[in-house]
Every structure is written in structure tokens, then in C-alpha cells.
Design a protein around this motif. Structure first.
Motif, mmCIF file in Angstrom:
data_model
loop_
_atom_site.group_PDB
_atom_site.id
_atom_site.type_symbol
_atom_site.label_atom_id
_atom_site.label_comp_id
_atom_site.label_asym_id
_atom_site.label_seq_id
_atom_site.Cartn_x
_atom_site.Cartn_y
_atom_site.Cartn_z
ATOM 1 N N ILE A 7 0.844 -1.199 0.000
ATOM 2 C CA ILE A 7 0.000 0.000 0.000
ATOM 3 C C ILE A 7 0.876 1.245 0.000
ATOM 4 O O ILE A 7 0.657 2.173 -0.790
ATOM 5 C CB ILE A 7 -0.966 -0.011 1.210
ATOM 6 N N LEU A 44 -16.374 0.744 -2.826
ATOM 7 C CA LEU A 44 -15.084 0.939 -2.184
ATOM 8 C C LEU A 44 -13.984 0.702 -3.203
ATOM 9 O O LEU A 44 -14.029 -0.276 -3.938
ATOM 10 C CB LEU A 44 -14.951 -0.051 -1.022
ATOM 11 N N GLN A 45 -13.027 1.621 -3.239
ATOM 12 C CA GLN A 45 -11.848 1.442 -4.089
ATOM 13 C C GLN A 45 -10.638 1.263 -3.205
ATOM 14 O O GLN A 45 -10.303 2.135 -2.411
ATOM 15 C CB GLN A 45 -11.639 2.640 -5.012
ATOM 16 N N ASP A 46 -9.984 0.118 -3.318
ATOM 17 C CA ASP A 46 -8.767 -0.148 -2.579
ATOM 18 C C ASP A 46 -7.586 0.430 -3.355
ATOM 19 O O ASP A 46 -7.583 0.411 -4.590
ATOM 20 C CB ASP A 46 -8.597 -1.660 -2.400
ATOM 21 N N THR A 48 -4.610 -0.637 -3.866
ATOM 22 C CA THR A 48 -3.836 -1.575 -4.690
ATOM 23 C C THR A 48 -4.679 -2.376 -5.679
ATOM 24 O O THR A 48 -4.131 -3.133 -6.469
ATOM 25 C CB THR A 48 -3.064 -2.554 -3.786
ATOM 26 N N ALA A 49 -5.982 -2.207 -5.659
ATOM 27 C CA ALA A 49 -6.863 -2.979 -6.547
ATOM 28 C C ALA A 49 -7.002 -2.291 -7.904
ATOM 29 O O ALA A 49 -6.823 -1.067 -8.013
ATOM 30 C CB ALA A 49 -8.241 -3.140 -5.908
ATOM 31 N N GLY A 76 -6.180 0.242 3.481
ATOM 32 C CA GLY A 76 -6.095 0.242 2.028
ATOM 33 C C GLY A 76 -7.190 0.997 1.307
ATOM 34 O O GLY A 76 -7.205 1.052 0.081
ATOM 35 N N ILE A 77 -8.129 1.619 2.021
ATOM 36 C CA ILE A 77 -9.255 2.291 1.358
ATOM 37 C C ILE A 77 -8.801 3.599 0.729
ATOM 38 O O ILE A 77 -8.407 4.526 1.425
ATOM 39 C CB ILE A 77 -10.417 2.570 2.332
ATOM 40 N N GLU A 78 -8.866 3.661 -0.582
ATOM 41 C CA GLU A 78 -8.552 4.912 -1.277
ATOM 42 C C GLU A 78 -9.751 5.850 -1.193
ATOM 43 O O GLU A 78 -9.610 7.016 -0.847
ATOM 44 C CB GLU A 78 -8.206 4.646 -2.737
#
Length: 144
Positions: A7, A44-46, A48-49, A76-78
Motif C-alpha cells: 500500500i 469501495l476502491q482499494d 492496490t486494486a 487500504g481504502i482509497e
């Protein structure tokens, strides 16, 4: 590489600054559970995803899962895109009722002093964002 290091590497690569921490995410979860008439759906946008597409419609027929485990790992939540309305089924031959708690949700964000912005697609709460706080809304200011 550990998840935390992965991250951090992505944050450094993209030049993102942290705007939330576990305490703030927990306060948001608790307030949603205790103060809103229903748990609003969210995307939700992580960090690293892979980038995900936004929902086609902002009127959904389900609730969000705001349990303690649902947003983990918060590190990790962007961003979290919250749509505080849903289509409530009324009957087979009756149009669904749109239940909206946007005003209550906005008040909650202001009271908790969270970094957010609002647009026609919902409320955006940022765990990380470009290091330009002018793009976020604070303390009840008008969204930019």
C-alpha cells in the motif's frame, strides 16, 4: 512484500496523501449504524486494486454492509463512494419508493469532520487523495 508495504509503495508511486485513519473510519461506521434510517450502499476502491467502474444507476435496491469487518482493511481504502438512497419495493404494480437520507448523511460527515465531497454520483470519502486538500470539503464548506 507485506500488504502495508505494498500500500505504501502505491501511495508513494501515485503521490497520494492520507486523509483518514482507523479512528475516523470507526467513527463513521458507528455513526452510520446508530444515526441513519438505513445503511446506505457504497462502492469501495482499494489503493492496490484495479480501478473499478461506477454503478450504472445511483438508485439501488440494496443496503450497504457497514459492519466492522466490511471495510477491512481500512488501511487500504482509497475512497468510499456512498449513495444514501435506495429503491424500496412497495408492490408488484407500484413503482418503488425512493428513500433518501442524503441530508442526514451530509450532516454526519460535517459533524465528524471527515474529508468528503459531493457530486451528482454520491458522497466521496477519501482515505487517500492527491495531496491537494482544496479538492475536499471540510467543516460544512460548500463542495468544490
Amino acid at each position: 512484500m507485506t500488504a502495508k508495504r505494498q500500500i505504501q509503495a502505491e501511495l508513494d508511486r501515485r503521490g497520494l496523501a492520507s486523509f483518514m485513519n482507523r479512528t475516523r473510519w470507526d467513527a463513521l461506521r458507528k455513526a452510520v449504524a446508530e444515526e441513519l434510517p438505513f445503511p446506505p450502499p457504497y462502492q469501495l476502491q482499494d489503493v492496490t486494486a484495479p480501478r473499478q467502474a461506477l454503478w450504472e444507476s445511483d438508485e439501488v435496491d440494496f443496503h450497504g454492509d457497514w459492519s466492522d469487518e466490511s471495510l477491512e482493511p481500512v488501511l487500504g481504502i482509497e475512497w468510499l463512494r456512498v449513495v444514501p438512497r435506495w429503491r424500496k419495493h412497495v408492490g408488484m404494480r407500484v413503482a418503488p419508493e425512493i428513500v433518501d437520507c442524503s441530508d442526514q448523511f451530509r450532516d454526519l460527515l460535517v459533524r465528524l469532520r471527515l474529508p468528503w465531497r459531493e457530486d451528482g454520483r454520491g458522497f466521496w470519502i477519501y482515505g487517500y487523495a492527491p495531496a491537494d486538500p482544496a479538492t475536499l470539503t471540510w467543516d460544512g464548506e460548500k463542495p468544490t
